[in-house]
Design a protein around this motif. Structure first.
Motif, PDB file in Angstrom:
ATOM      1  N   GLN A   1      38.956  60.994  36.018  1.00  6.37           N
ATOM      2  CA  GLN A   1      40.122  61.100  35.142  1.00  6.37           C
ATOM      3  C   GLN A   1      39.928  60.313  33.860  1.00  6.37           C
ATOM      4  N   THR A   2      40.460  60.843  32.789  1.00  7.01           N
ATOM      5  CA  THR A   2      40.375  60.185  31.484  1.00  7.01           C
ATOM      6  C   THR A   2      41.718  60.288  30.806  1.00  7.01           C
ATOM      7  N   ILE A   3      42.106  59.225  30.104  1.00  5.91           N
ATOM      8  CA  ILE A   3      43.361  59.234  29.358  1.00  5.91           C
ATOM      9  C   ILE A   3      43.066  58.946  27.891  1.00  5.91           C
ATOM     10  N   HIS A   4      43.650  59.731  27.016  1.00 10.46           N
ATOM     11  CA  HIS A   4      43.430  59.609  25.587  1.00 10.46           C
ATOM     12  C   HIS A   4      44.749  59.309  24.880  1.00 10.46           C
ATOM     13  N   GLN A   5      44.651  58.500  23.840  1.00  9.84           N
ATOM     14  CA  GLN A   5      45.810  58.261  22.981  1.00  9.84           C
ATOM     15  C   GLN A   5      45.365  58.388  21.533  1.00  9.84           C
ATOM     16  N   TRP A   6      46.244  58.925  20.711  1.00 17.28           N
ATOM     17  CA  TRP A   6      45.985  58.909  19.279  1.00 17.28           C
ATOM     18  C   TRP A   6      47.277  58.970  18.500  1.00 17.28           C
ATOM     19  N   PRO A   7      47.241  58.380  17.284  1.00 20.25           N
ATOM     20  CA  PRO A   7      46.077  57.738  16.684  1.00 20.25           C
ATOM     21  C   PRO A   7      45.833  56.354  17.273  1.00 20.25           C
ATOM     22  N   ALA A   8      44.723  55.734  16.920  1.00 19.59           N
ATOM     23  CA  ALA A   8      44.429  54.387  17.403  1.00 19.59           C
ATOM     24  C   ALA A   8      45.240  53.346  16.641  1.00 19.59           C
ATOM     25  N   THR A   9      45.397  53.565  15.353  1.00 22.37           N
ATOM     26  CA  THR A   9      46.212  52.675  14.526  1.00 22.37           C
ATOM     27  C   THR A   9      47.064  53.512  13.588  1.00 22.37           C
ATOM     28  N   LEU A  10      48.207  52.948  13.228  1.00 21.89           N
ATOM     29  CA  LEU A  10      49.138  53.677  12.375  1.00 21.89           C
ATOM     30  C   LEU A  10      49.985  52.678  11.599  1.00 21.89           C
ATOM     31  N   VAL A  11      50.096  52.898  10.293  1.00 19.71           N
ATOM     32  CA  VAL A  11      50.975  52.086   9.444  1.00 19.71           C
ATOM     33  C   VAL A  11      51.984  53.039   8.836  1.00 19.71           C
TER      34      VAL A  11
ATOM     35  N   LEU B   1      61.717  48.250  11.622  1.00 25.71           N
ATOM     36  CA  LEU B   1      60.700  47.195  11.632  1.00 25.71           C
ATOM     37  C   LEU B   1      60.401  46.740  13.063  1.00 25.71           C
ATOM     38  N   SER B   2      61.440  46.700  13.878  1.00 24.88           N
ATOM     39  CA  SER B   2      61.303  46.212  15.248  1.00 24.88           C
ATOM     40  C   SER B   2      60.514  47.169  16.148  1.00 24.88           C
ATOM     41  N   ASP B   3      60.173  48.350  15.642  1.00 26.84           N
ATOM     42  CA  ASP B   3      59.365  49.289  16.433  1.00 26.84           C
ATOM     43  C   ASP B   3      57.874  48.955  16.377  1.00 26.84           C
TER      44      ASP B   3
ATOM     45  N   PRO C   1      43.819  53.639  25.728  1.00 24.32           N
ATOM     46  CA  PRO C   1      43.323  52.595  24.820  1.00 24.32           C
ATOM     47  C   PRO C   1      44.385  52.007  23.907  1.00 24.32           C
ATOM     48  N   GLY C   2      45.540  52.659  23.801  1.00 27.57           N
ATOM     49  CA  GLY C   2      46.629  52.106  23.007  1.00 27.57           C
ATOM     50  C   GLY C   2      46.652  52.559  21.561  1.00 27.57           C
ATOM     51  N   THR C   3      47.840  52.452  20.958  1.00 24.31           N
ATOM     52  CA  THR C   3      48.052  52.709  19.529  1.00 24.31           C
ATOM     53  C   THR C   3      48.731  51.488  18.922  1.00 24.31           C
ATOM     54  N   ARG C   4      48.113  50.937  17.886  1.00 30.19           N
ATOM     55  CA  ARG C   4      48.703  49.806  17.169  1.00 30.19           C
ATOM     56  C   ARG C   4      49.568  50.371  16.045  1.00 30.19           C
ATOM     57  N   LEU C   5      50.889  50.182  16.155  1.00 32.71           N
ATOM     58  CA  LEU C   5      51.836  50.666  15.151  1.00 32.71           C
ATOM     59  C   LEU C   5      52.382  49.494  14.345  1.00 32.71           C
ATOM     60  N   THR C   6      52.253  49.588  13.038  1.00 30.29           N
ATOM     61  CA  THR C   6      52.840  48.600  12.136  1.00 30.29           C
ATOM     62  C   THR C   6      53.831  49.316  11.241  1.00 30.29           C
ATOM     63  N   VAL C   7      55.068  48.877  11.300  1.00 33.10           N
ATOM     64  CA  VAL C   7      56.116  49.446  10.456  1.00 33.10           C
ATOM     65  C   VAL C   7      56.343  48.483   9.293  1.00 33.10           C
TER      66      VAL C   7
END
Lengths: 113, 112
Positions: B2-12, B83-85, B105-111
């Motif tokens: 099994q494999t799990i994918h997330q995208w995007p990896a980073t997002l501003v 911002l709190s998201d 692997p996660g997504t880093r979100l910066t608002v």
């Protein structure tokens, strides 16, 4: 309700020395317990799991944990720390009836050269 | 396997903009799917949970929503970001008969 308490927020060890991460759980039934590791900016990786079989559980990367019902503990150990073990570690307990998990607050491990 | 994918990896993203994060799982069928948020210096907070297509349970009231349009696809959305998201968003899956969850692997979100 099921919960876990990680007794140390931060543990610092020298490379080559033993690592001990302490976790106590609270549950009204026989729980499933897990340890996960998270390296910076990465997802969580399952290290090991206890599901009511052997009380001494061996995991990946030389880690093991012992389930002690009398002490309601599930401490994680490794005989010899490696630099790559520097990460955050989460102790986790299963919640009854719904397959959701309750996470501890985490323990940050620093390994000194 | 099994494999799990997330995208995007980073997002501003700016405040008030929409959000769509996607998670897909390969190699299994009818998984339980989860969205978590990890704020800086804090533990994991379960946001949404799904046991099947179109079945979404929300753990906390918030500015976000989730959908499961296909068996192995899980989407996290917002119409207007706050911002709190900001945070690190993790998707996970589990076999319906077992408790352990496997994380993407996660997504880093910066608002901003």
């Amino acid at each position: 309700a099921q919960s876990v308490t990680q007794l140390d927020s931060h543990v610092s060890v020298s490379e080559g020395t033993p690592v001990l991460l302490r976790c106590n759980y609270s549950s009204s039934y026989s729980p499933s317990l897990f340890w996960y590791v998270q390296h910076p900016n990465k997802g969580l990786q399952l290290l090991l799991k206890y599901t009511s079989a052997a009380t001494l559980v061996k995991g990946i990367n030389g880690f093991e944990a012992e389930f002690k019902k009398s002490e309601t503990s599930f401490h994680l150990t490794k005989p010899s720390a490696h630099m790559s073990d520097a990460a955050e570690y989460f102790c986790v307990v299963s919640r009854i009836n719904d397959y959701k998990l309750s996470f501890g607050a985490g323990t940050t491990v620093t390994v000194r050269a | 396997s099994q494999t799990i994918h997330q995208w995007p990896a980073t997002l501003v993203q700016p405040v008030g903009s929409p959000l769509s994060l996607e998670c897909t799982v390969e190699g299994t069928s009818n998984p339980n799917l989860y969205w978590y948020r990890q704020a800086a210096g804090r533990g994991l907070q379960l946001l949404f949970y799904s046991v099947g297509i179109g079945q979404i349970s929300s753990e906390v009231p918030q500015n976000l929503s989730a959908s499961r349009p296909q068996d192995r696809q899980f989407i996290l959305s917002s119409k207007k970001l706050l911002l709190s998201d900001s945070g690190f968003y993790l998707c996970a899956w589990s076999d319906g008969q077992r408790y352990e969850q496997y994380f993407g692997p996660g997504t880093r979100l910066t608002v901003t």
